[in-house]
Write a protein that holds these residues in place. Structure first.
Motif, PDB file in Angstrom:
ATOM      1  N   GLU A  76       0.937  -1.140   0.020  1.00 33.10           N
ATOM      2  CA  GLU A  76      -0.019  -0.159   0.020  1.00 33.10           C
ATOM      3  C   GLU A  76       0.835   1.221   0.035  1.00 33.10           C
ATOM      4  OE1 GLU A  76      -2.206  -3.360   1.355  1.00 33.10           O
ATOM      5  OE2 GLU A  76      -0.414  -2.403   1.923  1.00 33.10           O
ATOM      6  N   THR A  77       2.015   1.138   0.717  1.00 30.90           N
ATOM      7  CA  THR A  77       2.811   2.415   0.731  1.00 30.90           C
ATOM      8  C   THR A  77       3.600   2.593  -0.777  1.00 30.90           C
ATOM      9  OG1 THR A  77       3.253   2.170   3.058  1.00 30.90           O
ATOM     10  CG2 THR A  77       5.141   3.215   1.873  1.00 30.90           C
ATOM     11  N   ILE A  78       4.046   1.688  -1.221  1.00 26.96           N
ATOM     12  CA  ILE A  78       4.597   1.383  -2.468  1.00 26.96           C
ATOM     13  C   ILE A  78       3.476   2.327  -3.716  1.00 26.96           C
ATOM     14  CG2 ILE A  78       5.433   0.235  -4.606  1.00 26.96           C
ATOM     15  CD1 ILE A  78       7.461   0.507  -2.211  1.00 26.96           C
ATOM     16  N   GLN A  79       2.122   1.667  -3.435  1.00 30.03           N
ATOM     17  CA  GLN A  79       1.317   2.263  -4.295  1.00 30.03           C
ATOM     18  C   GLN A  79       1.064   3.854  -4.158  1.00 30.03           C
ATOM     19  OE1 GLN A  79      -0.514   0.764  -6.871  1.00 30.03           O
ATOM     20  NE2 GLN A  79      -0.961   2.870  -7.497  1.00 30.03           N
ATOM     21  N   GLN A  80       0.891   4.081  -2.679  1.00 29.80           N
ATOM     22  CA  GLN A  80       0.810   5.446  -2.496  1.00 29.80           C
ATOM     23  C   GLN A  80       1.786   6.274  -3.085  1.00 29.80           C
ATOM     24  OE1 GLN A  80       0.090   6.780   1.557  1.00 29.80           O
ATOM     25  NE2 GLN A  80      -0.119   8.865   1.163  1.00 29.80           N
ATOM     26  N   LEU A  81       3.129   5.923  -3.041  1.00 30.28           N
ATOM     27  CA  LEU A  81       4.202   6.420  -3.647  1.00 30.28           C
ATOM     28  C   LEU A  81       4.083   6.552  -5.139  1.00 30.28           C
ATOM     29  CD1 LEU A  81       7.121   5.062  -1.568  1.00 30.28           C
ATOM     30  CD2 LEU A  81       6.880   7.328  -1.910  1.00 30.28           C
ATOM     31  N   LEU A  82       3.524   5.595  -5.622  1.00 35.03           N
ATOM     32  CA  LEU A  82       3.377   5.767  -7.113  1.00 35.03           C
ATOM     33  C   LEU A  82       2.276   6.793  -7.626  1.00 35.03           C
ATOM     34  CD1 LEU A  82       3.189   1.747  -8.104  1.00 35.03           C
ATOM     35  CD2 LEU A  82       4.713   3.716  -9.065  1.00 35.03           C
ATOM     36  N   ASP A  83       1.336   6.583  -6.623  1.00 37.85           N
ATOM     37  CA  ASP A  83       0.205   7.949  -6.955  1.00 37.85           C
ATOM     38  C   ASP A  83       0.747   9.246  -6.681  1.00 37.85           C
ATOM     39  OD1 ASP A  83      -1.411   5.682  -7.357  1.00 37.85           O
ATOM     40  OD2 ASP A  83      -2.358   5.844  -5.547  1.00 37.85           O
ATOM     41  N   LEU A  84       1.532   9.304  -5.531  1.00 40.57           N
ATOM     42  CA  LEU A  84       2.202  10.589  -5.427  1.00 40.57           C
ATOM     43  C   LEU A  84       3.145  11.213  -6.304  1.00 40.57           C
ATOM     44  CD1 LEU A  84       2.627  12.696  -2.727  1.00 40.57           C
ATOM     45  CD2 LEU A  84       4.546  11.287  -2.346  1.00 40.57           C
ATOM     46  N   CYS A  85       3.838  10.189  -6.706  1.00 35.10           N
ATOM     47  CA  CYS A  85       4.875  10.753  -7.929  1.00 35.10           C
ATOM     48  C   CYS A  85       3.983  11.185  -8.962  1.00 35.10           C
ATOM     49  CB  CYS A  85       5.545   9.639  -8.528  1.00 35.10           C
ATOM     50  SG  CYS A  85       6.974   9.386  -7.186  1.00 35.10           S
ATOM     51  N   ARG A  86       3.033  10.638  -9.571  1.00 35.80           N
ATOM     52  CA  ARG A  86       1.944  11.025 -10.501  1.00 35.80           C
ATOM     53  C   ARG A  86       1.388  12.507 -10.139  1.00 35.80           C
ATOM     54  NH1 ARG A  86      -1.353   7.324 -10.276  1.00 35.80           N
ATOM     55  NH2 ARG A  86      -0.379   5.886 -11.976  1.00 35.80           N
ATOM     56  N   GLU A  87       0.785  12.380  -9.165  1.00 35.79           N
ATOM     57  CA  GLU A  87       0.184  13.627  -8.695  1.00 35.79           C
ATOM     58  C   GLU A  87       0.983  14.935  -8.502  1.00 35.79           C
ATOM     59  OE1 GLU A  87      -1.822  12.514  -5.160  1.00 35.79           O
ATOM     60  OE2 GLU A  87      -3.116  10.772  -6.294  1.00 35.79           O
ATOM     61  N   LYS A  88       2.232  14.734  -7.817  1.00 38.17           N
ATOM     62  CA  LYS A  88       3.018  16.047  -7.568  1.00 38.17           C
ATOM     63  C   LYS A  88       4.252  15.982  -8.510  1.00 38.17           C
ATOM     64  CE  LYS A  88       1.426  16.674  -3.450  1.00 38.17           C
ATOM     65  NZ  LYS A  88       0.573  17.846  -3.214  1.00 38.17           N
ATOM     66  N   ALA A  89       4.124  15.183  -9.689  1.00 37.12           N
ATOM     67  CA  ALA A  89       5.050  15.182 -10.835  1.00 37.12           C
ATOM     68  C   ALA A  89       6.500  15.228 -10.006  1.00 37.12           C
ATOM     69  CB  ALA A  89       4.765  16.634 -11.589  1.00 37.12           C
ATOM     70  N   ILE A  90       6.673  14.112  -9.161  1.00 35.09           N
ATOM     71  CA  ILE A  90       7.921  13.709  -8.852  1.00 35.09           C
ATOM     72  C   ILE A  90       8.859  13.011  -9.989  1.00 35.09           C
ATOM     73  CG2 ILE A  90       9.319  12.429  -7.052  1.00 35.09           C
ATOM     74  CD1 ILE A  90       7.521  14.612  -5.949  1.00 35.09           C
ATOM     75  N   ARG A  91       9.813  13.792 -10.451  1.00 34.84           N
ATOM     76  CA  ARG A  91      10.578  13.339 -11.539  1.00 34.84           C
ATOM     77  C   ARG A  91      11.632  12.357 -11.261  1.00 34.84           C
ATOM     78  NH1 ARG A  91       9.393  18.932 -13.243  1.00 34.84           N
ATOM     79  NH2 ARG A  91      11.332  19.590 -12.411  1.00 34.84           N
ATOM     80  N   THR A  92      12.100  12.474 -10.167  1.00 27.07           N
ATOM     81  CA  THR A  92      13.390  11.712  -9.587  1.00 27.07           C
ATOM     82  C   THR A  92      12.786  11.360  -8.035  1.00 27.07           C
ATOM     83  OG1 THR A  92      14.669  13.180 -10.868  1.00 27.07           O
ATOM     84  CG2 THR A  92      15.669  11.578  -9.043  1.00 27.07           C
ATOM     85  N   LEU A  93      13.063   9.888  -7.797  1.00 28.45           N
ATOM     86  CA  LEU A  93      12.853   9.100  -6.719  1.00 28.45           C
ATOM     87  C   LEU A  93      13.906   8.519  -6.271  1.00 28.45           C
ATOM     88  CD1 LEU A  93      10.793   8.711  -4.331  1.00 28.45           C
ATOM     89  CD2 LEU A  93       9.732   6.618  -5.756  1.00 28.45           C
ATOM     90  N   HIS A  94      14.355   8.525  -4.934  1.00 34.28           N
ATOM     91  CA  HIS A  94      15.581   7.918  -4.723  1.00 34.28           C
ATOM     92  C   HIS A  94      14.923   6.751  -3.425  1.00 34.28           C
ATOM     93  CE1 HIS A  94      18.690  10.746  -5.548  1.00 34.28           C
ATOM     94  NE2 HIS A  94      17.565  11.589  -5.432  1.00 34.28           N
ATOM     95  N   PHE A  95      15.397   5.436  -3.764  1.00 38.25           N
ATOM     96  CA  PHE A  95      15.144   4.563  -2.619  1.00 38.25           C
ATOM     97  C   PHE A  95      16.240   3.837  -2.259  1.00 38.25           C
ATOM     98  CE2 PHE A  95      10.734   3.534  -4.591  1.00 38.25           C
ATOM     99  CZ  PHE A  95      10.107   3.631  -3.224  1.00 38.25           C
ATOM    100  N   GLU A  96      16.351   3.170  -1.167  1.00 36.96           N
ATOM    101  CA  GLU A  96      17.387   2.750  -0.490  1.00 36.96           C
ATOM    102  C   GLU A  96      17.510   1.011  -0.768  1.00 36.96           C
ATOM    103  OE1 GLU A  96      18.198   3.774   3.455  1.00 36.96           O
ATOM    104  OE2 GLU A  96      16.191   3.215   4.046  1.00 36.96           O
TER     105      GLU A  96
END
Length: 240
Positions: A76-96
């Motif tokens: 669910e958190t990964i899905q929210q991140l996907l939705d957030l990136c789409r809604e907020k136009a996050i062009r670059t996302l860092h993960f560890e």
């Protein structure tokens, strides 16, 4: 605990500290980050949901850390991140991500590319001295060739301030990181709940002989304290 912040100097971005089920490796002699975890995925998602609600998209650039690796976050958190990136136009996302999950990276890259987001995957190498990394730190990275480690990872973390390290070895680690990765994040070891202790002489050698050469390097982040990115510290009660 503070779980949202903005990094406004090198590589400006928003940063969040999320909570997952915890690092499944848990053998590193220097690390107690896995204590920030819970087996309750629903509670983790509830917490993460509140943290991600603070993301503004100001820089179109977000870093996610979770005291472990991205596969330890709930779906669910990964899905929210996907939705957030789409809604907020996050062009670059860092993960560890730990080395053991490297085969899961391509699918994650594809999922975020589908919403217009480029992933930058950071891994904790700690040092390129294989014997020190595996015999002392017990990092769990059998690969010795930095170029092979870098095949799936874009950025690396290094850990300095431990007995056995020298100014020369630390400089060599930074230069190796820069040769094979897009970015290098240097962390100075601070005392925690493990048996390992910081070596003040090694820390002094880094800050005096090595650090000055990289302070202005846009590809190098240096954390003198593990909360220098603004997350991880206890919340301050301003009412008192």
């Amino acid at each position: 605990m503070v779980r949202y912040s903005m990094i406004q100097e090198k590589n400006p971005r928003e940063i969040v500290l999320l909570r997952g089920t915890g690092c499944r490796w848990r053998r590193c002699t220097f690390c107690d980050y896995h204590l920030d975890s819970s087996p309750d995925r629903r509670e983790n998602f509830r917490l993460n949901q509140a943290v991600l609600a603070q993301v503004t998209g100001r820089y179109h650039h977000l870093e996610v850390i979770n005291s472990g690796s991205f596969p330890e976050l709930d779906r669910e958190t990964i899905q929210q991140l996907l939705d957030l990136c789409r809604e907020k136009a996050i062009r670059t996302l860092h993960f560890e991500c730990h080395w053991r999950y490297r085969d899961q990276i391509p699918a994650l890259r594809a999922a975020f590319a589908a919403v217009g987001t480029t992933l930058k995957i950071k891994t904790g190498v700690e040092t390129f001295d294989h014997e020190f990394r595996e015999e002392v730190l017990r990092k769990g990275i059998p690969e010795q060739d930095p170029a092979r480690i870098a095949r799936q990872f874009d950025e690396c973390c290094l850990l300095f301030g431990l007995t056995g390290q020298t100014a020369e070895s630390m400089r060599r680690d930074v230069e190796t990181g820069l040769a094979h990765f897009e970015r290098v994040c240097v962390n100075l070891f601070v005392e925690n709940q493990t048996d390992l202790k910081p070596d003040e002489g090694v820390i002094r050698a880094f800050t005096e002989a090595v650090m000055p050469d990289y302070l202005e390097n846009d590809r190098v982040d240096i954390l003198l304290n593990n909360t220098d990115f603004g997350v991880g510290a206890p919340e301050v009660d301003h009412a008192q």
